[in-house]
Design a protein around this motif. Structure first.
Motif, PDB file in Angstrom:
ATOM      1  N   CYS A  65      38.243  56.713  40.921  1.00 55.52           N
ATOM      2  CA  CYS A  65      37.121  55.798  40.699  1.00 55.52           C
ATOM      3  C   CYS A  65      37.153  55.011  39.399  1.00 55.52           C
ATOM      4  N   ILE A  66      37.786  55.545  38.354  1.00 55.15           N
ATOM      5  CA  ILE A  66      37.560  54.978  37.028  1.00 55.15           C
ATOM      6  C   ILE A  66      38.050  53.537  36.900  1.00 55.15           C
ATOM      7  N   SER A  67      39.262  53.237  37.412  1.00 54.76           N
ATOM      8  CA  SER A  67      39.752  51.858  37.309  1.00 54.76           C
ATOM      9  C   SER A  67      38.971  50.932  38.231  1.00 54.76           C
ATOM     10  N   ALA A  68      38.644  51.416  39.441  1.00 54.47           N
ATOM     11  CA  ALA A  68      37.855  50.604  40.365  1.00 54.47           C
ATOM     12  C   ALA A  68      36.454  50.362  39.829  1.00 54.47           C
ATOM     13  N   TYR A  69      35.892  51.376  39.167  1.00 51.17           N
ATOM     14  CA  TYR A  69      34.553  51.229  38.592  1.00 51.17           C
ATOM     15  C   TYR A  69      34.578  50.198  37.469  1.00 51.17           C
ATOM     16  N   GLY A  70      35.645  50.202  36.680  1.00 48.37           N
ATOM     17  CA  GLY A  70      35.780  49.174  35.650  1.00 48.37           C
ATOM     18  C   GLY A  70      35.870  47.779  36.256  1.00 48.37           C
ATOM     19  N   ALA A  71      36.662  47.647  37.326  1.00 49.81           N
ATOM     20  CA  ALA A  71      36.795  46.350  37.993  1.00 49.81           C
ATOM     21  C   ALA A  71      35.479  45.915  38.629  1.00 49.81           C
ATOM     22  N   ASP A  72      34.650  46.869  39.049  1.00 52.44           N
ATOM     23  CA  ASP A  72      33.341  46.547  39.630  1.00 52.44           C
ATOM     24  C   ASP A  72      32.416  45.858  38.635  1.00 52.44           C
ATOM     25  N   GLN A  73      32.722  45.974  37.344  1.00 54.25           N
ATOM     26  CA  GLN A  73      31.854  45.370  36.330  1.00 54.25           C
ATOM     27  C   GLN A  73      32.044  43.855  36.234  1.00 54.25           C
ATOM     28  N   PHE A  74      32.956  43.316  37.027  1.00 56.78           N
ATOM     29  CA  PHE A  74      33.197  41.872  37.071  1.00 56.78           C
ATOM     30  C   PHE A  74      32.853  41.358  38.466  1.00 56.78           C
ATOM     31  N   PHE A 106      46.949  45.472  42.982  1.00 59.65           N
ATOM     32  CA  PHE A 106      47.264  45.190  44.384  1.00 59.65           C
ATOM     33  C   PHE A 106      46.421  46.031  45.332  1.00 59.65           C
ATOM     34  N   PHE A 107      46.366  47.340  45.078  1.00 58.04           N
ATOM     35  CA  PHE A 107      45.623  48.220  45.980  1.00 58.04           C
ATOM     36  C   PHE A 107      44.115  48.030  45.859  1.00 58.04           C
ATOM     37  N   TYR A 108      43.650  47.544  44.719  1.00 57.23           N
ATOM     38  CA  TYR A 108      42.222  47.245  44.582  1.00 57.23           C
ATOM     39  C   TYR A 108      41.866  45.981  45.364  1.00 57.23           C
ATOM     40  N   GLU A 109      42.720  44.974  45.269  1.00 55.72           N
ATOM     41  CA  GLU A 109      42.404  43.672  45.862  1.00 55.72           C
ATOM     42  C   GLU A 109      42.608  43.633  47.374  1.00 55.72           C
ATOM     43  N   GLN A 110      43.511  44.433  47.894  1.00 49.70           N
ATOM     44  CA  GLN A 110      43.920  44.278  49.283  1.00 49.70           C
ATOM     45  C   GLN A 110      43.078  45.054  50.291  1.00 49.70           C
ATOM     46  N   VAL A 111      42.028  45.723  49.812  1.00 50.96           N
ATOM     47  CA  VAL A 111      41.130  46.425  50.739  1.00 50.96           C
ATOM     48  C   VAL A 111      39.740  45.805  50.641  1.00 50.96           C
ATOM     49  N   PRO A 112      38.921  45.925  51.708  1.00 48.58           N
ATOM     50  CA  PRO A 112      37.562  45.377  51.677  1.00 48.58           C
ATOM     51  C   PRO A 112      36.713  46.017  50.588  1.00 48.58           C
ATOM     52  N   GLY A 113      35.593  45.369  50.250  1.00 52.75           N
ATOM     53  CA  GLY A 113      34.746  45.818  49.157  1.00 52.75           C
ATOM     54  C   GLY A 113      34.218  47.224  49.312  1.00 52.75           C
ATOM     55  N   SER A 114      34.026  47.670  50.538  1.00 51.49           N
ATOM     56  CA  SER A 114      33.470  49.001  50.785  1.00 51.49           C
ATOM     57  C   SER A 114      34.510  50.108  50.645  1.00 51.49           C
ATOM     58  N   MET A 115      35.766  49.749  50.365  1.00 45.46           N
ATOM     59  CA  MET A 115      36.849  50.738  50.353  1.00 45.46           C
ATOM     60  C   MET A 115      37.651  50.700  49.051  1.00 45.46           C
ATOM     61  N   LYS A 116      37.038  50.229  47.962  1.00 48.66           N
ATOM     62  CA  LYS A 116      37.784  50.066  46.716  1.00 48.66           C
ATOM     63  C   LYS A 116      38.290  51.399  46.157  1.00 48.66           C
ATOM     64  N   SER A 117      37.465  52.427  46.204  1.00 49.77           N
ATOM     65  CA  SER A 117      37.916  53.730  45.709  1.00 49.77           C
ATOM     66  C   SER A 117      39.043  54.279  46.562  1.00 49.77           C
ATOM     67  N   LEU A 118      38.947  54.049  47.880  1.00 50.24           N
ATOM     68  CA  LEU A 118      40.012  54.492  48.778  1.00 50.24           C
ATOM     69  C   LEU A 118      41.313  53.771  48.452  1.00 50.24           C
ATOM     70  N   GLY A 119      41.227  52.475  48.146  1.00 48.68           N
ATOM     71  CA  GLY A 119      42.427  51.725  47.760  1.00 48.68           C
ATOM     72  C   GLY A 119      43.069  52.304  46.518  1.00 48.68           C
ATOM     73  N   SER A 120      42.236  52.633  45.509  1.00 46.66           N
ATOM     74  CA  SER A 120      42.769  53.245  44.280  1.00 46.66           C
ATOM     75  C   SER A 120      43.363  54.620  44.571  1.00 46.66           C
ATOM     76  N   ALA A 121      42.691  55.384  45.442  1.00 52.06           N
ATOM     77  CA  ALA A 121      43.188  56.724  45.778  1.00 52.06           C
ATOM     78  C   ALA A 121      44.524  56.650  46.504  1.00 52.06           C
ATOM     79  N   LEU A 122      44.679  55.664  47.383  1.00 50.33           N
ATOM     80  CA  LEU A 122      45.955  55.494  48.089  1.00 50.33           C
ATOM     81  C   LEU A 122      47.088  55.266  47.095  1.00 50.33           C
ATOM     82  N   ARG A 123      46.825  54.435  46.090  1.00 49.86           N
ATOM     83  CA  ARG A 123      47.841  54.181  45.066  1.00 49.86           C
ATOM     84  C   ARG A 123      48.219  55.477  44.362  1.00 49.86           C
ATOM     85  N   LEU A 124      47.225  56.271  44.040  1.00 50.23           N
ATOM     86  CA  LEU A 124      47.483  57.509  43.298  1.00 50.23           C
ATOM     87  C   LEU A 124      48.233  58.547  44.127  1.00 50.23           C
ATOM     88  N   THR A 125      48.053  58.509  45.441  1.00 50.37           N
ATOM     89  CA  THR A 125      48.777  59.478  46.270  1.00 50.37           C
ATOM     90  C   THR A 125      50.280  59.245  46.230  1.00 50.37           C
TER      91      THR A 125
END
Length: 584
Positions: A178-187, A497-516
């Motif tokens: 969540c932390i990087s996605a949460y930071g990106a959510d501030q914009f 890339f993983f933050y931008e390429q998923v819909p808005g409702s799945m941003k944490s999932l996109g970040s988690a996919l990258r981390l896996t």
């Protein structure tokens, strides 16, 4: 909703006059403040909120690497584990730290939101760190309670150590997802100015995280080697505690997205509905597929998505049949909207790129694994002084490389590439990731060449039982510098890339996919070590990675990773050309 003060109104009008029609008082992306009111752009978000988020991330990195960088030597020296066993245990634990983000993303996107996921995980993380510190000081206490004939204190210490480590692994899932996605959510993506700044945010976020990593690789590792493990784990515990305080301190400034329901549930609904309707024919006209009539998507924070032609099997889930409306309401396990199907397709399109990140992560994991083991057999003395540098501290050069390359990339490479390519970010995200894959190959080649030279000195002078071998550990610096450079290209590129390429409702999932990919990279490294040990010791020899590396052939393992990286790069080029998505 809170009333607007005259001072705020004045600021609002100045903002509107200076920035034009795109600037409004409230965000357009649906974010809310801590009181659940629409987020005021003058009071929330942007860098003022990111300060607390980035500080928390940096302190978490200090805690994580302050703990993990030297764990291999802790396992071998304090817990008396063999080199190969310690390497596998470290890889498996690191993998767990990067697989749990899937659970963190599930909670954040679906139920409690990013704020509470990070908050609760941070507290649990600090507790796990405190238990690890206690385990390092517990030998004398445990020896009073356990009989050496049945269950000695060292075994109890090992159990306590790994219990605390896996508690940290569980907690880290919520933060990492969540932390990087949460930071990106501030914009606000609907604000052109803020959206442009967000691209730089990922660079500087990664930069500040590495400040914490730098302190861990230098100061904390030295404390662990030359003061005590109690202090060596205690300082990271204190850092994580400060990180918890930092995160809560920014509560008043954060912009929050409301949880949209479990994205994994929606994805599984499409799969199940498609299988159930596998014999149904998909109409040639996509307009005949099921979609709600409203202008917005049924999913919170997700706009309607246009139909795409690939992965057409899943379009069957949107084919309406008489039975779908027999009970008056639509069953989401038999009929799904086009937008819901496109969410699944967006994830599927990421998977080929995702797979290619596994080998890169296997290479990068050697910084805290076999690079440290290699360095422990080299001369750690600094010049003619009595000071000795801990082998794990060489990771400092990898961090310094990142700190150097982030501003170089952001301020020099991007403007130059922008002139050549015309792309607003200079390089596309996929071009950036691929460049890092290419650079990483040379890190393994550098490590392999160094090991060949080290073993040649051992052979020439008969230093087989000598540790350390008289060759300076600073010859490891190039391999760390190269992998640090590769990180700036691949890992930061993947983050965006993983933050931008998923819909808005799945941003944490996109970040988690990258981390896996990091998790699977560590598991791959562990598996490769196990295979190598089994195959290379079948004839009774020491194998490639024995406890005494002077009898081994560690360079062959590095050659293997270099070869796998070359194959992986070729595959990446192919799948990157195939990839289609909102950013391409």
């Amino acid at each position: 909703m809170a009333l607007i003060s005259s001072e705020d109104e004045t600021s609002m009008y100045v903002l509107l006059e200076t920035k034009g029609e795109d600037s409004v008082l409230y965000t357009k992306d649906g974010t809310v403040d801590y009181l659940n009111n629409p987020a005021n752009k003058l009071k929330t978000g942007n860098w003022k909120a990111c300060f607390f988020i980035v500080a928390t991330a940096s302190l978490e990195r200090l805690a994580y690497y302050g703990m993990s960088s030297n764990l291999l030597l802790y396992f071998t020296g304090e817990l008396d584990q063999h080199s190969a066993t310690a390497s596998r245990n470290l890889s498996n634990w690191t993998g767990a730290c990067y697989i749990t983000p899937l659970f963190g993303a599930f909670l954040a996107d679906g139920y409690i939101g990013k704020y509470w996921t990070i908050a609760s995980s941070s507290i649990l993380y600090a507790i796990g760190m405190a238990l690890l510190t206690l385990s390092a000081s517990a030998y004398g206490l445990l020896s009073s309670f356990f009989s050496t004939d049945v269950f000695d204190a060292s075994e109890a210490q090992t159990v306590m150590c790994f219990t605390s480590l896996y508690l940290v692994a569980l907690a880290s899932g919520g933060i990492k997802a969540c932390i990087s996605a949460y930071g990106a959510d501030q914009f606000d993506d609907d604000d052109k100015t803020e959206k442009k700044v967000k691209s730089s945010f990922f660079n500087w976020y990664y930069q500040m995280m590495n400040i914490g990593t730098l302190i861990a690789h230098s100061l904390i590792v030295w404390v662990q080697d030359y003061v005590s493990w109690i202090w060596g784990f205690g300082i990271p515990t204190l850092a994580m505690t400060v990180g918890v305080v930092s995160f809560f301190s920014g509560t008043w400034f954060y912009r929050n997205h409301k949880p949209a329901g479990s994205p994994l549930t929606r994805l599984f609904q499409v799969v199940v509905a498609s299988v159930r309707k596998r014999r149904v024919n998909v109409p040639t006209d996509a307009l005949l597929l099921y979609e709600i009539a409203d202008a917005n998507s049924t999913t919170v924070r997700s706009r309607k998505l246009n139909h795409t032609s690939n992965f057409s099997f899943f379009d069957k889930a949107a084919v309406e049949t008489p039975s779908d409306h027999a009970k008056g309401s639509v069953n989401p396990w038999t009929l799904c909207t086009v937008t819901q199907i496109e969410e699944l397709k967006s994830v599927l399109r990421l998977l080929p790129i995702w797979v290619t990140g596994i080998v890169f992560s296997s290479v990068r994991s050697q910084m805290d694994n076999l690079f440290v083991l290699q360095g422990s057999f080299m001369d750690t003395q600094v010049g003619k002084t009595s000071f000795k540098i801990p082998p794990a501290s060489l990771g400092t050069f990898g961090t310094l490389s990142v700190i150097f390359w982030v501003p170089v990339y952001d301020q020099i490479i991007v403007p130059l590439a922008r002139k050549l390519t015309g792309h607003p970010n200079g390089l596309t995200q996929l071009q950036r990731i691929g460049t890092g894959h290419f650079i990483s190959i040379f890190s393994m080649l550098s490590a392999g060449i160094l090991e060949v030279i080290r073993l040649e000195i051992v052979k020439r002078h008969g230093y087989y039982e000598i540790k350390p071998v008289p060759i300076s550990i600073f010859w490891q610096v190039p391999q760390f510098l190269i992998i640090g450079c590769a990180e700036v290209f691949t890992l930061v590129g993947q983050m965006e890339f993983f933050y931008e390429q998923v819909p808005g409702s799945m941003k944490s999932l996109g970040s988690a996919l990258r981390l896996t990919t990091i998790a699977l990279g560590n598991y791959t490294s562990s598996l490769l070590v196990s295979i190598v040990i089994k195959v290379t010791t079948e004839d009774g020899g020491p194998g490639w990675i024995p406890d005494n590396l002077n009898y081994g052939q560690l360079q062959n393992f590095f050659w293997l990773l270099a070869a796998l990286s070359g194959v992986n790069l070729a595959i990446f080029v192919v799948v990157a050309k195939w990839h289609t998505g909102p950013l391409g």
